[in-house]
Scaffold this motif. Structure first.
Motif, short mmCIF file in Angstrom:
data_model
loop_
_atom_site.label_atom_id
_atom_site.label_comp_id
_atom_site.label_asym_id
_atom_site.label_seq_id
_atom_site.Cartn_x
_atom_site.Cartn_y
_atom_site.Cartn_z
N LEU A 103 10.95 18.00 10.19
CA LEU A 103 10.97 18.99 9.12
C LEU A 103 12.18 18.74 8.20
O LEU A 103 13.30 18.61 8.68
CB LEU A 103 11.05 20.40 9.72
N ALA A 104 11.91 18.66 6.88
CA ALA A 104 12.98 18.48 5.90
C ALA A 104 12.63 19.30 4.66
O ALA A 104 12.21 18.77 3.63
CB ALA A 104 13.16 17.01 5.54
N PRO A 105 12.75 20.63 4.72
CA PRO A 105 12.23 21.48 3.64
C PRO A 105 12.81 21.18 2.27
O PRO A 105 13.98 20.82 2.12
CB PRO A 105 12.63 22.90 4.10
N HIS A 106 11.96 21.34 1.28
CA HIS A 106 12.35 21.22 -0.13
C HIS A 106 13.46 22.23 -0.41
O HIS A 106 13.41 23.38 0.05
CB HIS A 106 11.12 21.51 -0.99
N GLY A 107 14.46 21.81 -1.17
CA GLY A 107 15.58 22.70 -1.44
C GLY A 107 15.99 22.69 -2.90
O GLY A 107 17.18 22.72 -3.21
N ALA A 108 15.02 22.66 -3.80
CA ALA A 108 15.31 22.62 -5.24
C ALA A 108 15.91 23.94 -5.71
O ALA A 108 15.74 24.98 -5.06
CB ALA A 108 14.04 22.32 -6.02
N PRO A 109 16.60 23.92 -6.85
CA PRO A 109 17.23 25.16 -7.35
C PRO A 109 16.25 26.17 -7.91
O PRO A 109 16.65 27.26 -8.30
CB PRO A 109 18.18 24.65 -8.45
N ASP A 110 14.94 25.84 -7.97
CA ASP A 110 13.97 26.85 -8.38
C ASP A 110 13.42 27.61 -7.18
O ASP A 110 12.47 28.38 -7.32
CB ASP A 110 12.83 26.22 -9.19
N LEU A 111 14.02 27.41 -6.01
CA LEU A 111 13.75 28.22 -4.83
C LEU A 111 14.96 29.12 -4.62
O LEU A 111 16.09 28.64 -4.55
CB LEU A 111 13.52 27.34 -3.61
N SER A 112 14.75 30.41 -4.52
CA SER A 112 15.88 31.33 -4.50
C SER A 112 16.59 31.30 -3.15
O SER A 112 16.07 30.74 -2.17
CB SER A 112 15.40 32.75 -4.81
N PRO A 113 17.78 31.89 -3.07
CA PRO A 113 18.47 31.99 -1.78
C PRO A 113 17.65 32.67 -0.69
O PRO A 113 17.94 32.49 0.49
CB PRO A 113 19.73 32.79 -2.13
N ILE A 114 16.64 33.45 -1.07
CA ILE A 114 15.77 34.05 -0.06
C ILE A 114 14.97 32.95 0.64
O ILE A 114 14.85 32.94 1.87
CB ILE A 114 14.83 35.10 -0.69
N CYS A 115 14.43 32.02 -0.15
CA CYS A 115 13.70 30.89 0.45
C CYS A 115 14.65 30.04 1.29
O CYS A 115 14.29 29.58 2.37
CB CYS A 115 13.04 30.06 -0.63
N PHE A 116 15.86 29.81 0.78
CA PHE A 116 16.83 29.02 1.55
C PHE A 116 17.10 29.68 2.89
O PHE A 116 17.19 29.00 3.93
CB PHE A 116 18.13 28.87 0.76
N ALA A 117 17.22 31.00 2.90
CA ALA A 117 17.44 31.72 4.16
C ALA A 117 16.25 31.54 5.10
O ALA A 117 16.43 31.33 6.31
CB ALA A 117 17.69 33.20 3.88
N ALA A 118 15.03 31.63 4.55
CA ALA A 118 13.84 31.40 5.39
C ALA A 118 13.89 30.01 6.00
O ALA A 118 13.59 29.83 7.20
CB ALA A 118 12.58 31.59 4.56
N HIS A 119 14.26 29.01 5.20
CA HIS A 119 14.38 27.66 5.72
C HIS A 119 15.46 27.56 6.80
O HIS A 119 15.29 26.87 7.81
CB HIS A 119 14.72 26.68 4.59
N MET A 120 16.56 28.25 6.58
CA MET A 120 17.64 28.19 7.56
C MET A 120 17.20 28.71 8.92
O MET A 120 17.54 28.13 9.96
CB MET A 120 18.85 28.98 7.05
N HIS A 121 16.44 29.79 8.94
CA HIS A 121 15.95 30.33 10.21
C HIS A 121 14.95 29.36 10.86
O HIS A 121 15.02 29.13 12.08
CB HIS A 121 15.33 31.70 9.99
N LEU A 122 14.05 28.81 10.06
CA LEU A 122 13.11 27.82 10.59
C LEU A 122 13.83 26.58 11.09
O LEU A 122 13.53 26.05 12.16
CB LEU A 122 12.09 27.45 9.52
N ASN A 123 14.81 26.09 10.32
CA ASN A 123 15.55 24.90 10.71
C ASN A 123 16.37 25.11 11.97
O ASN A 123 16.52 24.21 12.81
CB ASN A 123 16.51 24.49 9.58
N THR A 124 16.93 26.30 12.10
CA THR A 124 17.73 26.62 13.29
C THR A 124 16.86 26.62 14.54
O THR A 124 17.29 26.18 15.61
CB THR A 124 18.41 27.99 13.11
N TRP A 125 15.63 27.06 14.38
CA TRP A 125 14.70 27.13 15.52
C TRP A 125 13.99 25.81 15.79
O TRP A 125 13.83 25.41 16.95
CB TRP A 125 13.64 28.21 15.25
#
Length: 405
Positions: free
Chosen positions: A311-333
């Motif tokens: 898993l290497a989620p997209h992290g473009a600046p048109d994704l808000s910090p809410i999406c980044f947080a969702a990715h962080m939880h998925l990445n942590t797990w």
């Protein structure tokens, strides 16, 4: 825990963001990201006219049933607009469930698989020297993985190079119509090997290197590029070619051992099913916002693990910090997590609108243990940044033929 109100907000602190806020009868609320760059108002209309009326009165804890309702319960499935609307609702419901449970979302997914989340930074430049200077700054800041993008001599504009813009967050808001950019594959090939040859000389062999082709090449051209870059041991080559025809990657795969990554425009598991199960890629780069939220991305992650895809989620600046947080939880797990793209959080406007406590230390991100997603949305702060119609560029070959941007 009944859903009694859902609101949609659009703000433009440098870029447009579509934020959804779901509130329950007990006053607990959750937030989600529904941004689709250049089509923001289409998602707003879908949410307000068609999705929200169907969800008022439902149990906010029924995340799976609501996801199925929004996916199976419509005849016109899939697509970026539909899946972004579904994703925002899904994120907000996971946020609510975490807050009610008093746990961060990663604990609800199964707990931690790692202490921190590895990031890759972006090093861009108007020439190779400037790109490598910026890469060295990232390496000095502790980043162990860096994406390299340099301007192509002979082209006025090159993807990933910001020109006179200060940063990514200024790229939106000033494009009332799509700007046009010119592409030349031959001119690109004239510089790309030199970029990575010099990068290895300056950065050494410990830094992981990434490059984004942004789907500019045909499959056989991508195969050639992958082979040319094999001596430089890339972490992965991103979006080498379009894969609407997923068999395209069979051609690339049989010619090169350079790892391949794709997926940022994908909206469902079906877009990447063949690529994953035939082991034609090494990293899947879907974004939670564009692929149906946490519920859907967890399924893709588990499926990918069966076939050694990370898993290497997209992290473009048109994704808000809410999406980044969702990715962080998925990445942590995620046991098969690979790396997270990271372009920063812009200036102080963005953290003011989306307060969060994510720490970035030596190229690693550490999610807070706040209940839910751990990111908020300040409605009052957002009012100072109204929506501005804007578009991503389009691309043409030098003879005027439309091409992939």
């Amino acid at each position: 825990m009944i859903i009694n109100n859902i609101e949609v907000f659009v703000c433009c602190p440098g870029r447009n963001f579509v934020t959804v806020k779901v509130t329950t009868s007990e006053g607990v609320y959750g937030v989600g990201d529904a941004t689709v760059n250049g089509r923001e108002q289409a998602v707003v209309a879908l949410l307000e006219e068609h999705v929200i009326p169907c969800l008022i009165g439902r149990n906010a804890h029924d995340i799976e049933d609501i996801w199925q309702y929004l996916y199976r319960g419509v005849y016109w499935r899939k697509g970026p607009i539909n899946m972004a609307a579904t994703a925002a609702i899904d994120m907000a419901l996971w946020d609510i469930k975490g807050k009610v449970a008093g746990l961060p979302v990663y604990q609800l997914l199964g707990g931690k698989s790692r202490k921190g989340v590895g990031l890759y930074a972006h090093a861009n430049g108007e020439d190779i020297e400037q790109t490598l200077d910026n890469a060295q700054k990232h390496a000095a800041a502790g980043f162990k993985a860096i994406r390299l993008q340099s301007a192509v001599p002979g082209l006025d504009v090159t993807y990933g190079v910001l020109g006179d813009k200060k940063d990514y967050f200024e790229m939106q808001g000033n494009r009332p119509l799509p700007p046009e950019e010119t592409w030349s594959t031959q001119k690109y090939f004239n510089m790309i090997v030199e970029l990575f040859d010099r990068a290895r000389s300056r950065l050494g062999n410990e830094i992981q290197l990434v490059h984004d082709v942004h789907s500019r090449l045909t499959p056989i051209e991508s195969a050639r590029l992958g082979k040319l870059l094999e001596p430089y041991n890339l972490m992965f080559l991103e979006d080498a070619s379009m894969a609407e025809n997923q068999d395209n990657y069979k051609l690339i795969r049989q010619h090169t051992t350079t790892p391949l990554a794709i997926g940022e425009t994908y909206n469902t598991i079906w877009d990447c099913k063949d690529l994953i199960q035939n082991q034609l890629i090494d990293y899947i780069r879907v974004a939670a916002t564009h692929a149906g939220g946490i519920t859907a991305l967890r399924r893709i992650t588990d499926f990918a693990a069966m076939f050694n895809v990370k898993l290497a989620p997209h992290g473009a600046p048109d994704l808000s910090p809410i999406c980044f947080a969702a990715h962080m939880h998925l990445n942590t797990w995620a046991p098969n997590f690979g790396v997270q793209e990271f372009v920063g959080f812009g200036d102080q406007d963005l953290p003011q609108i989306f307060p969060h406590n994510t720490e970035i230390v030596d190229g690693m991100a550490y999610i807070s243990d706040a209940p839910g997603l751990g990111v908020e949305f300040d409605e009052e702060a957002a009012k100072a940044f109204p929506y501005k119609r804007s578009y991503l560029p389009i691309s043409r070959l030098e003879d005027g033929t439309m091409w992939n941007w």
